[in-house]
Design a protein around this motif. Structure first.
Motif, PDB file in Angstrom:
ATOM      1  N   SER A 165     -77.465  34.888 -12.239  1.00  0.00           N
ATOM      2  CA  SER A 165     -77.609  34.089 -11.433  1.00  0.00           C
ATOM      3  C   SER A 165     -76.787  35.193  -9.721  1.00  0.00           C
ATOM      4  O   SER A 165     -77.172  37.192  -9.876  1.00  0.00           O
ATOM      5  CB  SER A 165     -76.099  33.764 -11.552  1.00  0.00           C
ATOM      6  OG  SER A 165     -74.727  34.333 -11.395  1.00  0.00           O
ATOM      7  N   HIS A 166     -77.362  34.301  -8.777  1.00  0.00           N
ATOM      8  CA  HIS A 166     -77.777  34.866  -7.277  1.00  0.00           C
ATOM      9  C   HIS A 166     -76.291  35.024  -6.569  1.00  0.00           C
ATOM     10  O   HIS A 166     -76.250  34.579  -5.511  1.00  0.00           O
ATOM     11  CB  HIS A 166     -78.882  34.524  -7.002  1.00  0.00           C
ATOM     12  CG  HIS A 166     -80.285  34.950  -6.789  1.00  0.00           C
ATOM     13  ND1 HIS A 166     -80.265  34.868  -8.587  1.00  0.00           N
ATOM     14  CD2 HIS A 166     -80.708  35.159  -7.193  1.00  0.00           C
ATOM     15  CE1 HIS A 166     -81.361  34.611  -8.667  1.00  0.00           C
ATOM     16  NE2 HIS A 166     -81.839  35.282  -7.268  1.00  0.00           N
ATOM     17  N   HIS A 167     -75.496  34.979  -6.888  1.00  0.00           N
ATOM     18  CA  HIS A 167     -73.880  33.902  -6.185  1.00  0.00           C
ATOM     19  C   HIS A 167     -73.836  34.884  -5.479  1.00  0.00           C
ATOM     20  O   HIS A 167     -73.430  36.144  -5.640  1.00  0.00           O
ATOM     21  CB  HIS A 167     -73.126  33.639  -7.345  1.00  0.00           C
ATOM     22  CG  HIS A 167     -73.323  32.615  -7.838  1.00  0.00           C
ATOM     23  ND1 HIS A 167     -73.996  31.067  -7.991  1.00  0.00           N
ATOM     24  CD2 HIS A 167     -72.904  32.462  -9.429  1.00  0.00           C
ATOM     25  CE1 HIS A 167     -74.056  30.936  -8.983  1.00  0.00           C
ATOM     26  NE2 HIS A 167     -73.401  32.176  -9.803  1.00  0.00           N
ATOM     27  N   SER A 168     -73.485  34.604  -4.130  1.00  0.00           N
ATOM     28  CA  SER A 168     -72.896  35.705  -3.375  1.00  0.00           C
ATOM     29  C   SER A 168     -71.359  35.876  -3.692  1.00  0.00           C
ATOM     30  O   SER A 168     -70.197  34.493  -4.438  1.00  0.00           O
ATOM     31  CB  SER A 168     -72.750  34.971  -1.496  1.00  0.00           C
ATOM     32  OG  SER A 168     -71.719  33.262  -1.364  1.00  0.00           O
ATOM     33  N   GLU A 169     -70.277  36.162  -2.747  1.00  0.00           N
ATOM     34  CA  GLU A 169     -68.967  37.185  -3.585  1.00  0.00           C
ATOM     35  C   GLU A 169     -68.601  35.988  -2.872  1.00  0.00           C
ATOM     36  O   GLU A 169     -67.242  35.101  -3.217  1.00  0.00           O
ATOM     37  CB  GLU A 169     -68.460  37.654  -2.759  1.00  0.00           C
ATOM     38  CG  GLU A 169     -69.133  39.698  -3.463  1.00  0.00           C
ATOM     39  CD  GLU A 169     -68.980  40.056  -4.977  1.00  0.00           C
ATOM     40  OE1 GLU A 169     -67.843  39.114  -5.058  1.00  0.00           O
ATOM     41  OE2 GLU A 169     -69.574  40.256  -5.317  1.00  0.00           O
ATOM     42  N   ALA A 170     -68.755  35.307  -1.661  1.00  0.00           N
ATOM     43  CA  ALA A 170     -67.400  34.008  -1.540  1.00  0.00           C
ATOM     44  C   ALA A 170     -68.125  32.618  -2.277  1.00  0.00           C
ATOM     45  O   ALA A 170     -66.971  32.078  -2.204  1.00  0.00           O
ATOM     46  CB  ALA A 170     -68.555  33.583   0.236  1.00  0.00           C
ATOM     47  N   THR A 171     -69.378  32.214  -2.880  1.00  0.00           N
ATOM     48  CA  THR A 171     -69.953  32.139  -3.720  1.00  0.00           C
ATOM     49  C   THR A 171     -68.808  31.343  -5.224  1.00  0.00           C
ATOM     50  O   THR A 171     -68.496  30.753  -5.581  1.00  0.00           O
ATOM     51  CB  THR A 171     -70.917  31.774  -3.920  1.00  0.00           C
ATOM     52  OG1 THR A 171     -71.587  30.870  -2.342  1.00  0.00           O
ATOM     53  CG2 THR A 171     -71.377  30.005  -4.964  1.00  0.00           C
ATOM     54  N   LYS A 172     -69.108  33.355  -5.333  1.00  0.00           N
ATOM     55  CA  LYS A 172     -67.791  33.818  -6.465  1.00  0.00           C
ATOM     56  C   LYS A 172     -66.966  33.288  -6.817  1.00  0.00           C
ATOM     57  O   LYS A 172     -65.626  32.228  -7.532  1.00  0.00           O
ATOM     58  CB  LYS A 172     -68.481  34.620  -7.037  1.00  0.00           C
ATOM     59  CG  LYS A 172     -69.729  35.208  -8.202  1.00  0.00           C
ATOM     60  CD  LYS A 172     -69.499  36.620  -8.248  1.00  0.00           C
ATOM     61  CE  LYS A 172     -70.688  37.487  -8.278  1.00  0.00           C
ATOM     62  NZ  LYS A 172     -71.082  39.311  -8.979  1.00  0.00           N
ATOM     63  N   ARG A 173     -65.888  33.354  -5.471  1.00  0.00           N
ATOM     64  CA  ARG A 173     -64.166  32.925  -5.139  1.00  0.00           C
ATOM     65  C   ARG A 173     -64.133  31.573  -5.198  1.00  0.00           C
ATOM     66  O   ARG A 173     -63.411  31.812  -5.997  1.00  0.00           O
ATOM     67  CB  ARG A 173     -63.985  33.786  -4.008  1.00  0.00           C
ATOM     68  CG  ARG A 173     -63.848  35.264  -3.567  1.00  0.00           C
ATOM     69  CD  ARG A 173     -62.688  35.940  -2.703  1.00  0.00           C
ATOM     70  NE  ARG A 173     -63.900  35.922  -1.829  1.00  0.00           N
ATOM     71  CZ  ARG A 173     -64.769  36.023  -0.342  1.00  0.00           C
ATOM     72  NH1 ARG A 173     -65.043  37.273  -1.582  1.00  0.00           N
ATOM     73  NH2 ARG A 173     -65.298  35.616  -0.006  1.00  0.00           N
TER      74      ARG A 173
END
Length: 108
Positions: free
Chosen positions: A19-27
């Motif tokens: 996946s391509h999730h940013s760190e903010a999205t993952k959090r």
């Protein structure tokens, strides 16, 4: 393994897609899932304590709504990154894959 220059992450054309999730999205997703996990433990406790069924069902509805929120975030990110990249690479099979995923998510 082929890696997209734009994202630096493989998607679609290699055997172990990521996946391509940013760190903010993952959090954000992890925080939401942690809350859902707590809600599920709470429902288990309610059942163990013989709580009135309507109260338990309301909690379950809340959990389902929270999971739908997680799904919406994931679907949006998937469409904007993985699906778009694969279409740009000429892989139109991703459309059928995405439609199948939408059908499974909406079935709930």
């Amino acid at each position: 393994m082929e890696v997209s220059e734009q994202s630096g992450v493989c998607c679609g054309t290699c055997s172990d897609r990521k996946s391509h999730h940013s760190e903010a999205t993952k959090r954000n997703l992890i925080n939401r899932l942690n809350k859902i996990e707590g809600q599920i433990r709470g429902v288990k406790r309610l059942i163990e304590e013989d709580t009135y069924c309507d109260d338990v069902l309301n909690q379950i509805a809340s959990i389902q709504s929270a999971l739908n929120g997680v799904s919406k975030i994931l679907l949006e990110g998937h469409l904007k990154t993985c699906v778009v990249e694969r279409i740009q690479e000429g892989d139109l099979d991703v459309l059928d894959e995405f439609l199948g995923t939408i059908q499974r998510v909406m079935k709930k």
